[in-house]
Motif scaffolding. Structure first.
Motif, PDB file in Angstrom:
ATOM      1  N   GLU A 227       0.826  -1.204   0.000  1.00  0.00           N
ATOM      2  CA  GLU A 227       0.000   0.000   0.000  1.00  0.00           C
ATOM      3  C   GLU A 227       0.864   1.260   0.000  1.00  0.00           C
ATOM      4  OE1 GLU A 227      -2.204  -3.425   1.067  1.00  0.00           O
ATOM      5  OE2 GLU A 227      -0.395  -2.594   2.035  1.00  0.00           O
ATOM      6  N   ALA A 228       1.936   1.227   0.811  1.00  0.00           N
ATOM      7  CA  ALA A 228       2.829   2.386   0.877  1.00  0.00           C
ATOM      8  C   ALA A 228       3.548   2.595  -0.446  1.00  0.00           C
ATOM      9  CB  ALA A 228       3.837   2.207   2.007  1.00  0.00           C
ATOM     10  N   LYS A 231       1.160   4.060  -2.988  1.00  0.00           N
ATOM     11  CA  LYS A 231       0.927   5.478  -2.685  1.00  0.00           C
ATOM     12  C   LYS A 231       2.072   6.330  -3.209  1.00  0.00           C
ATOM     13  CE  LYS A 231       0.144   8.667   1.171  1.00  0.00           C
ATOM     14  NZ  LYS A 231       0.023   8.802   2.661  1.00  0.00           N
ATOM     15  N   ASP A 232       3.293   5.846  -3.013  1.00  0.00           N
ATOM     16  CA  ASP A 232       4.465   6.579  -3.494  1.00  0.00           C
ATOM     17  C   ASP A 232       4.524   6.586  -5.020  1.00  0.00           C
ATOM     18  OD1 ASP A 232       5.231   7.171  -0.939  1.00  0.00           O
ATOM     19  OD2 ASP A 232       6.812   5.655  -0.817  1.00  0.00           O
ATOM     20  N   LYS A 234       1.978   6.487  -7.027  1.00  0.00           N
ATOM     21  CA  LYS A 234       0.948   7.414  -7.487  1.00  0.00           C
ATOM     22  C   LYS A 234       1.444   8.855  -7.389  1.00  0.00           C
ATOM     23  CE  LYS A 234      -3.885   8.739  -6.665  1.00  0.00           C
ATOM     24  NZ  LYS A 234      -5.102   8.496  -5.821  1.00  0.00           N
ATOM     25  N   ALA A 235       2.095   9.183  -6.273  1.00  0.00           N
ATOM     26  CA  ALA A 235       2.631  10.530  -6.097  1.00  0.00           C
ATOM     27  C   ALA A 235       3.709  10.825  -7.135  1.00  0.00           C
ATOM     28  CB  ALA A 235       3.191  10.690  -4.685  1.00  0.00           C
TER      29      ALA A 235
END
Length: 395
Positions: A227-228, A231-232, A234-235
């Motif tokens: 998940e982390a 998220k990274d 996507k950023a």
């Protein structure tokens, strides 16, 4: 002293998030010493290290007390200059079918990107200007002209690198998971490519840092969740779109109106490459030339505040040169002072440097410094030596 932006009314000022500083070290022992003190600091007693720590704390407190309007004016003036250079550079690239315009535009844009990345972005993201309470110049709101997202970089750089500076096994900036940069790192055949990897990394440095900030090794080892990572990613994807749109779509597209689209594209590509090569050189010269120490994990076990200070001093290196050179390095030419006081305004490092050097001399500690070409040559020499198996000979 708190300084608020003069051009904002009270109703227009935004609320600045308040939280723990990203630039201070983590939990440190109140007294004692690490399990093993680094060899170049082994002559120091616990009492001497504690006193050294108090002296450096006093220097930091003095600068904190003196921060004020002149410092705020410095960073605001610099941001205006940087933005003027960028606008002028992009404007010249719009008519860059003319060779003089191309050279002018590319040069101005290169200078603008270096200033934004080094003296402005890097230092704002360290929280050096948070005390101004200006929402436009704050570590929690600034997004720099670098492909890696600010928040990702702050984690790997501020939270990890500055806490574990040059600790092999904890500070992944030692080689960025790519290069063999210390004798204690086991040699494997792929290390033969050390010089080649570094030569490729330099012009693509922002992309190397972006991949590094994803912490793929930590994900592979199960230390980072899926998940982390998503998220990274996507950023990073959003930031890549932003950077590509600005440099490789918008500017060339407008330049097409004058028949300069291809030249403008080459200009922005060149400006980014110039900035990347410069940033790579400055950062490598601050961490890897001969004279900088690396540390084992047992050397930081039980580390006190004073020991942390000692490690920053003997694990970093400065670059000597002119005021302009210091400006263009983001004052990371004062890398020793930056590692000691990462959240002090960068324009104060020149003032602090003689005091730090005197402390090093008095306590019998190295203060590694030298001209840019010497430090670059020393760093590349280490990269070549460590490409080979066995221990590298110490210079």
């Amino acid at each position: 002293m708190s300084v608020v932006s003069e051009d904002k009314t009270v109703s227009e000022r935004k609320t600045i998030p308040v939280g723990a500083s990203r630039t201070r070290p983590g939990a440190l022992a109140d007294s004692g010493s690490p399990s093993v003190r680094p060899p170049t600091a082994a002559h120091l007693s616990d009492e001497q290290v504690a006193e050294l720590g108090r002296e450096l704390d006093a220097i930091r407190d003095d600068i904190l007390a003196k921060r004020g309007a002149s410092d705020a004016a410095y960073i605001r003036r610099l941001i205006k200059i940087q933005r003027g250079l960028e606008i002028s550079g992009r404007a010249a690239l719009l008519v860059s079918k003319n060779k003089a315009a191309w050279v002018t535009g590319t040069t101005l844009l290169s200078l603008a990107k270096i200033l934004e990345n080094m003296e402005i972005g890097h230092n704002v993201l360290h929280g050096q200007w948070d005390w101004m309470r200006d929402p436009d110049i704050h570590s929690t709101t600034w997004e720099w002209d670098f492909v890696t997202p600010s928040r990702s970089w702050q984690h790997t750089h501020n939270d990890l690198h500055h806490r574990w500076t040059n600790v092999v096994g904890k500070d992944n900036d030692v080689g960025y998971n790519l290069l063999r940069m210390d004798e204690s790192q086991p040699w494997v055949p792929m290390n033969l490519g050390n010089p080649v990897y570094n030569a490729i990394l330099a012009p693509l440095f922002e992309w190397g840092i972006a991949i590094y900030d994803l912490e793929l090794t930590e994900f592979k080892e199960g230390k980072k969740s899926k998940e982390a990572l998503l998220k990274d990613l996507k950023a990073l994807g959003k930031k890549v779109v932003t950077q590509f749109t600005k440099d490789y779509a918008a500017t060339p597209a407008v330049a097409m109106l004058t028949g300069s689209g291809k030249q403008a594209l080459y200009g922005t590509l060149t400006a980014n490459a110039v900035r990347n090569v410069w940033a790579h050189a400055v950062i490598f010269c601050g961490h890897f030339p001969e004279g900088t120490d690396t540390f084992s994990e047992e050397m930081v076990e039980g580390e006190t505040r004073g020991d942390w200070y000692v490690r920053q001093m003997i694990g970093s290196a400065n670059i000597s040169g002119s005021k302009f050179m210091h400006l263009m390095t983001g004052n990371l030419s004062h890398q020793i002072e930056h590692h000691l006081f990462p959240d002090l305004p960068s324009n104060r490092y020149a003032e602090v440097a003689p005091l730090v050097r005197e402390i090093c001399q008095r306590y019998g500690l190295k203060y590694t410094t030298g001209p840019l070409l010497k430090q670059v040559g020393s760093t590349w020499g280490k990269i070549f030596r460590l490409a080979l198996p066995g221990k590298a000979a110490k210079a």
